[in-house]
Design a protein around this motif. Structure first.
Motif, mmCIF file in Angstrom:
data_model
loop_
_atom_site.group_PDB
_atom_site.id
_atom_site.type_symbol
_atom_site.label_atom_id
_atom_site.label_comp_id
_atom_site.label_asym_id
_atom_site.label_seq_id
_atom_site.Cartn_x
_atom_site.Cartn_y
_atom_site.Cartn_z
ATOM 1 N N UNK A 1 -26.263 63.750 81.057
ATOM 2 C CA UNK A 1 -27.010 63.251 82.223
ATOM 3 C C UNK A 1 -26.196 63.581 83.475
ATOM 4 N N UNK A 2 -26.743 63.273 84.653
ATOM 5 C CA UNK A 2 -26.008 63.508 85.903
ATOM 6 C C UNK A 2 -24.618 62.869 85.834
ATOM 7 N N UNK A 3 -24.556 61.714 85.200
ATOM 8 C CA UNK A 3 -23.361 60.878 85.222
ATOM 9 C C UNK A 3 -22.853 60.527 83.822
ATOM 10 N N UNK A 4 -23.132 61.372 82.821
ATOM 11 C CA UNK A 4 -22.743 61.055 81.449
ATOM 12 C C UNK A 4 -22.372 62.320 80.673
ATOM 13 N N UNK A 5 -21.276 62.232 79.919
ATOM 14 C CA UNK A 5 -20.714 63.406 79.252
ATOM 15 C C UNK A 5 -20.205 63.019 77.860
ATOM 16 N N UNK A 6 -20.038 64.044 77.008
ATOM 17 C CA UNK A 6 -19.431 63.832 75.692
ATOM 18 C C UNK A 6 -18.353 64.880 75.470
ATOM 19 N N UNK A 7 -17.182 64.406 75.012
ATOM 20 C CA UNK A 7 -16.052 65.293 74.710
ATOM 21 C C UNK A 7 -15.598 64.961 73.302
ATOM 22 N N UNK A 8 -15.609 65.931 72.381
ATOM 23 C CA UNK A 8 -15.159 65.606 71.030
ATOM 24 C C UNK A 8 -15.463 66.693 70.035
ATOM 25 N N UNK B 1 -30.925 60.980 85.374
ATOM 26 C CA UNK B 1 -31.308 62.366 85.121
ATOM 27 C C UNK B 1 -32.020 62.893 86.355
ATOM 28 N N UNK B 2 -31.385 63.837 87.032
ATOM 29 C CA UNK B 2 -31.896 64.338 88.315
ATOM 30 C C UNK B 2 -32.261 63.160 89.220
ATOM 31 N N UNK B 3 -31.402 62.165 89.195
ATOM 32 C CA UNK B 3 -31.565 60.991 90.057
ATOM 33 C C UNK B 3 -32.395 59.874 89.475
ATOM 34 N N UNK B 4 -33.189 60.158 88.432
ATOM 35 C CA UNK B 4 -34.043 59.106 87.836
ATOM 36 C C UNK B 4 -33.227 58.262 86.862
ATOM 37 N N UNK C 1 -39.717 69.385 82.461
ATOM 38 C CA UNK C 1 -39.569 68.817 81.116
ATOM 39 C C UNK C 1 -38.575 67.660 81.132
ATOM 40 N N UNK C 2 -38.805 66.687 80.242
ATOM 41 C CA UNK C 2 -37.922 65.515 80.161
ATOM 42 C C UNK C 2 -36.602 65.893 79.501
ATOM 43 N N UNK C 3 -35.542 65.236 79.907
ATOM 44 C CA UNK C 3 -34.251 65.337 79.229
ATOM 45 C C UNK C 3 -34.450 64.936 77.753
ATOM 46 N N UNK C 4 -33.942 65.754 76.815
ATOM 47 C CA UNK C 4 -34.197 65.522 75.383
ATOM 48 C C UNK C 4 -33.648 64.181 74.889
ATOM 49 N N UNK C 5 -32.665 63.624 75.602
ATOM 50 C CA UNK C 5 -32.096 62.333 75.194
ATOM 51 C C UNK C 5 -33.018 61.160 75.554
ATOM 52 N N UNK C 6 -33.951 61.397 76.448
ATOM 53 C CA UNK C 6 -34.894 60.333 76.835
ATOM 54 C C UNK C 6 -36.032 60.328 75.818
#
Ligand SMILES: [Zn+2]
Length: 291
Positions: free
Chosen positions: A27-34, A172-175, A256-261
């Motif tokens: 997301x705009x403000x969410x990440x995964x490292x691993x 997501x894009x501000x939403x 299109x919607x973010x696949x995580x939503x």
């Protein structure tokens, strides 16, 4: 610790699963490292970074976190707090080194702060446990605010005595969208225990934990409906289709919607599956029904 969702046994771990993967922005403000099994979930707030989980080895800071943050352009951000969902080694092993380097708080429930030291689960296969100092004890229903973001704590026992879920907003894009991160996965009992080891507790305890877990699923679902959670995450990437959904987002088209939503029903699918496994296990652990 996690289990294969199909047959409820432990994974046969392929060494490739432990290799660092390219860090991903979800997301705009969410990440995964691993890697494919465990990782850091990273929430970027206006005041700095909030981390969830700390992987399964002491030195994941150098191997995963620092290079990952650099690749994502987040290396200058202050790390404010590291939230743990529960006291199994594959969630907390890297926490102490990160705490010592960054001075961040490490947060967990009181029950699992005790469990991570005294619970038998962690002592089966790991000789070199590095239990982190817990600097912040979390309570059920508590809200912790970090500038632009608030993390809500949900006590959800069953997988461990003090397992936690977390909920917070991502964008997501501000939403805004609301995440439910569900901490525990495996249901343990006679014949179902990490590494194929003999279950160290009584049948009564196993059934009690399975039913506690089922109640936690209901509590989580009630929260999801009440607050409109539309994103489901599990600390283990393979237990929330994380890499598949991230790949889907790579070819995302305009509009299109973010696949995580996945919406309320998408979230329900995962929680309901756990609920069913808990009830099923509770019945399998005892022969009271003549089985
Ligand atoms: Zn676990």
């Amino acid at each position: 610790m996690s289990q294969d969702k199909k047959n409820n046994t432990n994974h046969d771990f392929d060494p490739m699963m432990f290799q660092p993967l390219e860090p991903v922005k979800l997301f705009d403000d969410y990440y995964f490292i691993g890697n494919k099994l465990v990782g850091f979930h990273v929430l970027k707030t206006s005041e700095g970074l909030v981390l969830f989980e700390a992987m399964d080895k002491y030195d994941v800071d150098d191997e995963f976190l620092l290079p990952g943050l650099k690749k994502l352009g987040l290396e200058k951000e202050k790390i404010l707090m590291l939230f743990l969902t529960h006291g199994h080694f594959d969630h907390y092993m890297g926490a102490e080194k990160i705490r010592l380097r960054t001075g961040c708080e490490v947060a967990l429930s009181a029950e699992d702060a005790v469990f991570m030291v005294n619970g038998p689960d962690n002592y089966l296969d790991i000789d070199d446990l590095r239990v982190p100092r817990i600097t912040r004890i979390l309570k059920d229903g508590e809200d912790l605010t970090f500038g632009s973001h608030t993390v809500h704590v949900i006590f959800a026992p069953g997988h461990t005595p003090g397992c936690l879920n977390y909920s917070f907003e991502v964008h997501d894009k501000g939403t805004p969208h609301r995440v439910i991160m569900v901490g525990g996965y495996g249901v343990f009992g006679p014949g179902v225990y990490p590494g194929g080891h003999e279950y160290p507790h009584s049948v009564t305890y196993a059934v009690e934990q399975a039913l506690d877990f089922a109640v936690s699923c209901v509590k989580t679902w009630e929260y999801v409906k009440e607050t409109g959670c539309d994103v489901y995450l599990n600390p283990h990437p393979h237990l929330c289709d994380l890499f598949a959904l991230a790949e889907q987002n790579q070819s995302r088209k305009e509009g299109e919607e973010n696949a995580f939503v996945t919406g309320r029903d998408g979230v329900r699918k995962w929680i309901q599956e756990r609920f069913d496994v808990c009830l099923d296990c509770a019945q399998k652990f005892t022969d009271i029904r003549g089985n």
